[in-house]
Design a protein around this motif. Structure first.
Motif, short mmCIF file in Angstrom:
data_model
loop_
_atom_site.label_atom_id
_atom_site.label_comp_id
_atom_site.label_asym_id
_atom_site.label_seq_id
_atom_site.Cartn_x
_atom_site.Cartn_y
_atom_site.Cartn_z
N VAL A 72 0.84 -1.21 0.00
CA VAL A 72 0.00 0.00 0.00
C VAL A 72 0.87 1.25 0.00
O VAL A 72 0.60 2.22 -0.73
CB VAL A 72 -0.95 0.01 1.21
N ARG A 73 1.92 1.24 0.78
CA ARG A 73 2.79 2.41 0.84
C ARG A 73 3.54 2.62 -0.47
O ARG A 73 3.71 3.76 -0.91
CB ARG A 73 3.77 2.25 2.02
N ASN A 74 3.97 1.55 -1.10
CA ASN A 74 4.65 1.68 -2.40
C ASN A 74 3.69 2.15 -3.48
O ASN A 74 4.05 2.95 -4.35
CB ASN A 74 5.28 0.34 -2.80
N LEU A 75 2.44 1.66 -3.42
CA LEU A 75 1.43 2.09 -4.39
C LEU A 75 1.15 3.59 -4.23
O LEU A 75 0.95 4.31 -5.21
CB LEU A 75 0.15 1.27 -4.17
N VAL A 129 -7.77 1.71 -6.55
CA VAL A 129 -7.21 2.06 -5.24
C VAL A 129 -6.49 3.40 -5.33
O VAL A 129 -6.64 4.26 -4.46
CB VAL A 129 -6.24 0.97 -4.75
N ALA A 130 -5.72 3.58 -6.40
CA ALA A 130 -4.98 4.83 -6.61
C ALA A 130 -5.94 6.01 -6.73
O ALA A 130 -5.68 7.10 -6.21
CB ALA A 130 -4.12 4.73 -7.86
N GLY A 131 -7.08 5.81 -7.40
CA GLY A 131 -8.07 6.87 -7.55
C GLY A 131 -8.62 7.31 -6.21
O GLY A 131 -8.76 8.52 -5.95
N VAL A 132 -8.94 6.34 -5.35
CA VAL A 132 -9.47 6.66 -4.03
C VAL A 132 -8.41 7.36 -3.19
O VAL A 132 -8.68 8.37 -2.53
CB VAL A 132 -9.97 5.39 -3.31
N MET A 133 -7.18 6.85 -3.22
CA MET A 133 -6.11 7.45 -2.44
C MET A 133 -5.79 8.86 -2.95
O MET A 133 -5.51 9.78 -2.18
CB MET A 133 -4.87 6.56 -2.47
N GLY A 134 -5.83 9.03 -4.28
CA GLY A 134 -5.60 10.35 -4.86
C GLY A 134 -6.68 11.32 -4.44
O GLY A 134 -6.41 12.50 -4.17
N HIS A 135 -7.91 10.85 -4.40
CA HIS A 135 -9.03 11.68 -3.96
C HIS A 135 -8.82 12.14 -2.52
O HIS A 135 -8.98 13.33 -2.20
CB HIS A 135 -10.33 10.88 -4.08
N GLU A 136 -8.47 11.20 -1.65
CA GLU A 136 -8.27 11.55 -0.24
C GLU A 136 -7.07 12.48 -0.07
O GLU A 136 -7.10 13.41 0.75
CB GLU A 136 -8.09 10.28 0.60
N GLU A 259 -1.98 2.30 -16.96
CA GLU A 259 -1.66 1.29 -15.95
C GLU A 259 -2.88 0.96 -15.11
O GLU A 259 -3.55 1.84 -14.57
CB GLU A 259 -0.53 1.80 -15.06
N LEU A 260 -3.18 -0.34 -15.01
CA LEU A 260 -4.27 -0.81 -14.17
C LEU A 260 -3.75 -1.54 -12.94
O LEU A 260 -4.23 -1.35 -11.84
CB LEU A 260 -5.22 -1.72 -14.96
N GLY A 261 -2.77 -2.39 -13.15
CA GLY A 261 -2.15 -3.09 -12.02
C GLY A 261 -3.00 -4.17 -11.39
O GLY A 261 -2.82 -4.50 -10.22
N ALA A 262 -3.93 -4.75 -12.15
CA ALA A 262 -4.77 -5.82 -11.61
C ALA A 262 -3.94 -7.04 -11.23
O ALA A 262 -4.24 -7.73 -10.25
CB ALA A 262 -5.84 -6.21 -12.63
N ASP A 263 -2.89 -7.31 -12.00
CA ASP A 263 -2.05 -8.48 -11.73
C ASP A 263 -1.27 -8.33 -10.43
O ASP A 263 -0.95 -9.33 -9.77
CB ASP A 263 -1.09 -8.71 -12.89
N ARG A 264 -0.97 -7.11 -10.03
CA ARG A 264 -0.24 -6.90 -8.78
C ARG A 264 -1.17 -6.89 -7.56
O ARG A 264 -0.78 -7.26 -6.46
CB ARG A 264 0.54 -5.58 -8.84
N LEU A 265 -2.40 -6.43 -7.77
CA LEU A 265 -3.36 -6.40 -6.66
C LEU A 265 -3.89 -7.79 -6.33
O LEU A 265 -4.15 -8.09 -5.17
CB LEU A 265 -4.52 -5.47 -7.00
#
Length: 274
Positions: A72-75, A129-136, A259-265
């Motif tokens: 999560v921190r790296n993302l 996840v990035a969208g939500v974190m970016g929003h916050e 980038e979607l990153g589904a394979d990493r999640l």
């Protein structure tokens, strides 16, 4: 004193504006007034006080799995690097709350960003996840937290809370965030700006900026079906107008990112399910 009084008067006038153009002015003026009334240091102190309250009285439980926490921190790193371009003095602190049934994330003054494991499990890919974190993060860079808390509790109460002199206010803030699962009382203008900043930050991090859009659509589809989804949904209603505006903003600003990153999640979700 004159500077503070001027900011208060300016903020009061701004809150009374209603036209489309005025809404943009209102956000800018509100941000300026908040920066005058509540300093970066006071915001950081308040965030630390709220964190302590969340841990001691609200008994939030942090995830102890270092693999997921590091993930999560790296993302979040490239997203927050983008956010720092808008506000340089924020020292971000990322915490992962161990609650798989709650789809939620929130940020408090001072750059404290909290992500629930339920959010990771609900997302289909990293872009969401990035969208939500970016929003916050946008709420922090836009000083929305300071604005909302200042209007709700008053400037002096917040300063006293930051200095440890007003535990009652800190308790109310923490209870609102953790106990009821709701976020701060952001205005519609604040939410719109946070949506836009979230898309901007995720695009800058090379993620698909539509991640927040697809997550909104997911929330809408689950409304009334999955109680845990109501945590973020209660303060971020995915209305058709909101989705339409965000899509329009992404297009008009030429925001890109594939980038979607589904394979990493996916392995992280599997790890959480175990």
């Amino acid at each position: 004193m004159k500077r503070i009084l001027s900011a208060v008067l300016t903020l009061s006038v701004a809150m009374g504006l209603t036209s489309g153009c005025a809404s943009v002015k209102k956000m800018n003026v509100g941000r300026t007034a908040a920066s005058i009334l509540i300093s970066d240091e006071q915001e950081a102190q308040l965030g630390a006080q709220v964190k302590q309250e969340l841990e001691t009285k609200e008994k939030i439980k942090y995830l102890e799995d270092p693999v997921v926490v590091d993930y999560v921190r790296n993302l979040s790193t490239p997203i927050l690097q983008q956010a720092n371009k808008d506000r340089q003095n924020v020292k971000w602190k990322i915490h992962v709350i161990d609650d798989p049934k709650t789809v939620n994330a929130f940020a408090t003054p001072g750059g404290y960003l909290y992500v629930y494991t339920g959010l990771l499990l609900a997302a289909d890919n990293e872009a969401e996840v990035a969208g939500v974190m970016g929003h916050e993060a946008g709420h922090v860079t836009g000083r929305h937290s300071a604005q909302a808390l200042m209007l709700q509790y008053g400037q002096q109460a917040l300063i006293d809370a930051a200095l440890g002199k007003n535990s009652g206010t800190v308790s109310q803030i923490a209870a609102s965030l953790a106990g009821s699962g709701t976020s701060l009382a952001f205005s519609r203008g604040n939410e719109t700006e946070a949506d836009e900043l979230g898309a901007k930050y995720t695009s800058g991090a090379r993620y698909d900026p539509h991640g927040l859009v697809t997550f909104f659509q997911k929330l809408a589809a689950q409304e009334g079906k999955t109680p845990g989804f109501m945590k973020w949904l209660s303060t971020h209603p995915p209305s058709a107008d909101r989705v339409k505006h965000l899509n329009s903003y992404i297009s008009s600003k030429g925001l890109s990112g594939s980038e979607l990153g589904a394979d990493r999640l996916a392995p992280i979700k599997a790890r959480l399910r175990k």
